[in-house]
Design a protein around this motif. Structure first.
Motif, PDB file in Angstrom:
ATOM      1  N   GLY A  23       0.941  -1.177   0.129  1.00 25.88           N
ATOM      2  CA  GLY A  23      -0.004   0.071  -0.063  1.00 25.88           C
ATOM      3  C   GLY A  23       0.926   1.061   0.259  1.00 25.88           C
ATOM      4  N   GLU A  24       0.148   2.455  -0.198  1.00 26.22           N
ATOM      5  CA  GLU A  24       1.182   3.641  -0.067  1.00 26.22           C
ATOM      6  C   GLU A  24       0.828   4.112   1.421  1.00 26.22           C
ATOM      7  OE1 GLU A  24      -0.224   7.075   0.400  1.00 26.22           O
ATOM      8  OE2 GLU A  24       1.940   7.616   0.070  1.00 26.22           O
ATOM      9  N   ALA A  25       2.005   4.238   1.873  1.00 26.67           N
ATOM     10  CA  ALA A  25       2.102   4.619   3.421  1.00 26.67           C
ATOM     11  C   ALA A  25       1.256   5.754   4.050  1.00 26.67           C
ATOM     12  CB  ALA A  25       3.595   4.998   3.916  1.00 26.67           C
ATOM     13  N   GLY A  26       1.350   6.990   3.460  1.00 30.97           N
ATOM     14  CA  GLY A  26       0.306   7.941   3.824  1.00 30.97           C
ATOM     15  C   GLY A  26      -0.944   7.605   3.716  1.00 30.97           C
ATOM     16  N   ARG A  27      -1.278   7.151   2.658  1.00 31.18           N
ATOM     17  CA  ARG A  27      -3.101   6.713   2.438  1.00 31.18           C
ATOM     18  C   ARG A  27      -3.284   5.384   3.220  1.00 31.18           C
ATOM     19  NH1 ARG A  27      -2.904   5.558  -2.975  1.00 31.18           N
ATOM     20  NH2 ARG A  27      -2.673   3.424  -2.286  1.00 31.18           N
ATOM     21  N   ASP A  28      -2.702   4.407   3.161  1.00 35.04           N
ATOM     22  CA  ASP A  28      -3.165   2.985   3.545  1.00 35.04           C
ATOM     23  C   ASP A  28      -2.800   2.463   4.818  1.00 35.04           C
ATOM     24  OD1 ASP A  28      -4.215   2.772   1.144  1.00 35.04           O
ATOM     25  OD2 ASP A  28      -2.338   2.263   0.169  1.00 35.04           O
ATOM     26  N   SER A  29      -1.725   2.905   5.586  1.00 36.05           N
ATOM     27  CA  SER A  29      -1.080   2.663   6.816  1.00 36.05           C
ATOM     28  C   SER A  29      -2.005   2.343   7.981  1.00 36.05           C
ATOM     29  CB  SER A  29       0.029   3.372   7.184  1.00 36.05           C
ATOM     30  OG  SER A  29       1.060   3.179   6.325  1.00 36.05           O
ATOM     31  N   GLU A  30      -2.841   3.168   8.213  1.00 34.74           N
ATOM     32  CA  GLU A  30      -3.709   3.392   9.352  1.00 34.74           C
ATOM     33  C   GLU A  30      -5.012   2.083   8.988  1.00 34.74           C
ATOM     34  OE1 GLU A  30      -6.281   5.905  12.422  1.00 34.74           O
ATOM     35  OE2 GLU A  30      -5.725   6.753  10.338  1.00 34.74           O
ATOM     36  N   ASN A  54       4.857  11.287   3.481  1.00 36.20           N
ATOM     37  CA  ASN A  54       3.540  11.847   3.338  1.00 36.20           C
ATOM     38  C   ASN A  54       2.568  11.036   4.391  1.00 36.20           C
ATOM     39  OD1 ASN A  54       3.482   9.260   2.505  1.00 36.20           O
ATOM     40  ND2 ASN A  54       2.304   9.848   0.511  1.00 36.20           N
ATOM     41  N   VAL A  55       3.292  10.498   5.457  1.00 33.78           N
ATOM     42  CA  VAL A  55       2.268   9.942   6.564  1.00 33.78           C
ATOM     43  C   VAL A  55       1.847  11.066   7.278  1.00 33.78           C
ATOM     44  CG1 VAL A  55       2.405   8.384   8.388  1.00 33.78           C
ATOM     45  CG2 VAL A  55       3.917   7.807   6.438  1.00 33.78           C
ATOM     46  N   ASP A  92       1.705  20.250   5.026  1.00 33.82           N
ATOM     47  CA  ASP A  92       1.052  20.429   6.278  1.00 33.82           C
ATOM     48  C   ASP A  92       0.506  19.473   6.964  1.00 33.82           C
ATOM     49  OD1 ASP A  92       1.366  23.409   5.892  1.00 33.82           O
ATOM     50  OD2 ASP A  92      -0.805  23.705   4.878  1.00 33.82           O
ATOM     51  N   MET A  93       0.141  18.610   6.158  1.00 35.70           N
ATOM     52  CA  MET A  93      -0.473  17.368   6.801  1.00 35.70           C
ATOM     53  C   MET A  93       0.307  16.454   7.789  1.00 35.70           C
ATOM     54  SD  MET A  93      -2.048  13.935   5.045  1.00 35.70           S
ATOM     55  CE  MET A  93      -0.559  13.634   4.017  1.00 35.70           C
ATOM     56  N   VAL A  94       1.739  16.335   7.001  1.00 38.62           N
ATOM     57  CA  VAL A  94       2.785  15.593   7.797  1.00 38.62           C
ATOM     58  C   VAL A  94       3.560  16.231   8.881  1.00 38.62           C
ATOM     59  CG1 VAL A  94       5.294  14.817   7.242  1.00 38.62           C
ATOM     60  CG2 VAL A  94       3.342  14.521   5.479  1.00 38.62           C
ATOM     61  N   PHE A  95       3.857  17.654   8.762  1.00 36.24           N
ATOM     62  CA  PHE A  95       4.372  18.453   9.708  1.00 36.24           C
ATOM     63  C   PHE A  95       3.696  19.248  10.740  1.00 36.24           C
ATOM     64  CE2 PHE A  95       7.416  17.828   6.236  1.00 36.24           C
ATOM     65  CZ  PHE A  95       8.678  17.571   6.887  1.00 36.24           C
ATOM     66  N   GLY A  96       2.265  19.092  10.521  1.00 40.07           N
ATOM     67  CA  GLY A  96       1.318  19.698  11.639  1.00 40.07           C
ATOM     68  C   GLY A  96       0.979  21.185  11.241  1.00 40.07           C
ATOM     69  N   GLY A  97       1.453  21.666  10.124  1.00 39.80           N
ATOM     70  CA  GLY A  97       1.014  23.123   9.681  1.00 39.80           C
ATOM     71  C   GLY A  97       2.212  23.604   9.124  1.00 39.80           C
ATOM     72  N   ARG A  98       1.975  24.973   8.324  1.00 35.37           N
ATOM     73  CA  ARG A  98       2.774  25.543   7.625  1.00 35.37           C
ATOM     74  C   ARG A  98       3.942  26.252   8.617  1.00 35.37           C
ATOM     75  NH1 ARG A  98       0.066  27.054   2.136  1.00 35.37           N
ATOM     76  NH2 ARG A  98      -0.397  24.813   2.459  1.00 35.37           N
TER      77      ARG A  98
END
Length: 158
Positions: A23-30, A54-55, A92-98
């Motif tokens: 799977g794709e880590a950011g999309r499928d891991s959870e 991109n997690v 933003d999604m990965v680091f928690g905001g700009r």
């Protein structure tokens, strides 16, 4: 699967349950962790940045809250050159905001860029709930460094 079997022998004879999922880590891991019934058990998430780191930070937070949850995220040299092509919303999604990554993105000096991004990610793992974080560099025989950021909730994990 053949590679894992070739390297370790029959997977059903190992002292752990091995389940290979793609799977794709950011999309499928959870979803994959949920389907595997992993929540509540120790998790070591190893996220390679070949495509991109991109997690989502919300997944890192969930792993941090999980009993014995740990993560390792790698940053290869290719990530730094391709990062500029990433959508800012993904960062933003990965680091928690700009506000958390803009300064690293503005860094012009190449040697400082290699230090800035893993440090920003280490800080993101702190915000996700990992009480202990390490950032280090591994240089294999090829001479091309790989940057790793590790997060754990327990001192023994360090």
């Amino acid at each position: 699967m053949a590679t894992a079997t070739k390297r370790f022998g029959p997977l059903d004879l190992l002292p752990v349950r091995v389940e290979v999922r793609h799977g794709e880590a950011g999309r499928d891991s959870e979803r994959i962790l949920t389907e595997a019934g992993a929540w509540g058990s120790p998790i070591l998430g190893v996220f390679d940045s070949w495509g991109s780191v991109n997690v989502p930070l919300v997944l890192m937070h969930r792993i941090a809250r999980n009993r014995s949850g740990e993560v390792i995220t790698t940053f290869g040299l290719n990530w730094f050159s391709r990062r500029e092509d990433l959508n800012a919303d993904i960062l933003d999604m990965v680091f928690g905001g700009r506000q958390h990554w803009e300064q690293a993105a503005a860094e012009e000096r190449g040697d400082e860029k290699w230090r800035a991004w893993p440090a920003v990610y280490r800080d993101a793992l702190e915000r996700a709930g990992f009480g202990f974080r390490l950032q280090f560099q591994v240089v294999p025989r090829t001479g091309k460094p790989l940057y790793l950021v590790f997060g754990t909730g327990h001192q023994k994990g360090v």
